[in-house]
Design an enzyme around this catalytic site. Sequence first.
Site, PDB file in Angstrom:
ATOM      1  N   HIS A  46      50.313 -20.213 -10.336  1.00  0.00           N
ATOM      2  CA  HIS A  46      49.008 -20.418 -10.952  1.00  0.00           C
ATOM      3  C   HIS A  46      48.876 -21.291 -10.323  1.00  0.00           C
ATOM      4  CE1 HIS A  46      49.230 -16.672 -13.308  1.00  0.00           C
ATOM      5  NE2 HIS A  46      48.108 -16.176 -13.037  1.00  0.00           N
ATOM      6  N   SER A  76      42.752 -14.166 -13.584  1.00  0.00           N
ATOM      7  CA  SER A  76      43.253 -15.404 -14.374  1.00  0.00           C
ATOM      8  C   SER A  76      43.311 -16.615 -13.257  1.00  0.00           C
ATOM      9  CB  SER A  76      44.737 -15.637 -14.768  1.00  0.00           C
ATOM     10  OG  SER A  76      45.113 -15.291 -13.052  1.00  0.00           O
TER      11      SER A  76
END
Length: 280
Positions: free
Chosen positions: A262, A56
């Site tokens: 993230h 990711s």
Amino acid sequence: MSVRRIWASLSTLALAAVAALGVAGTAVAADSASASASASASASASAGGYVALGDSYSSGVGAGNYLPDSGDCRRSANAYPQLWAAANSPASFAFVACSGATTASVASGQLGALNASTALVSVTAGGNDVGFAAVMQDCVLGSEATCLSSVNAAVGKMNSSLPGSLDALYGSIRAGAPAAQVVVLGYPRFYQLSGSCIAGLTEAERAAINDASDVLNGVLAKRAADAGFTFSSVVDEFTGHELCSGDPWLHSVTVPVQNSYHPTTAGQSGGYLPAFRSAV
């Protein structure tokens, strides 16, 4: 109820769904030479195909503007591979990084994009192998002791099973793209210690998570070097932009849940892209 527990309670629903996861005249001349060398390297890489592999952090989860055909892989138009390809126009570009990928799933599901004409490969992998999402869930929802135990277990995996998994993946990448330059990118430290956060994890928990990130990056760097690949750290680029810094390039606990921990759009363009560009 403590501030920490209030914060944890508010985060429970979101985190329960977490699945994944660079003399004045002399200086001017040096800068010019460096820029010329960088441009030459980019031009060389662009002459062949570029393949972006990984998890990711490479697909761009958290950066939004996901490509319609990427589904749950959540490949973002704002992710560093897409930004580099747009700026350098490689002969071909295959963006196959996918949210939640492990070293094994990169090897089994993404390497078909490689071939003998591939000139450049980027990859992030390893965080999911050591249970990144589970560690963060334990730290947000559990006690300090639970968090530290979970971090220590992840570090144990980094030092035991992960090196072999990385060796296997890197060997398969080399077999699939025998002439390519392969750039392995690391992961940022999450927290600025003694920073601006007034709730959430304890300072001991934040320090342990940062230390674990350093261990992970060290393993990645060693295995990349042994494979003949280039390792590029993103720690310098994210310094001053960690969580609790006042100007974070990482999401904390957020909705949608997959964005949590993230890089933001700025983290991809200001963190990962320069780190990748400096290595090519």
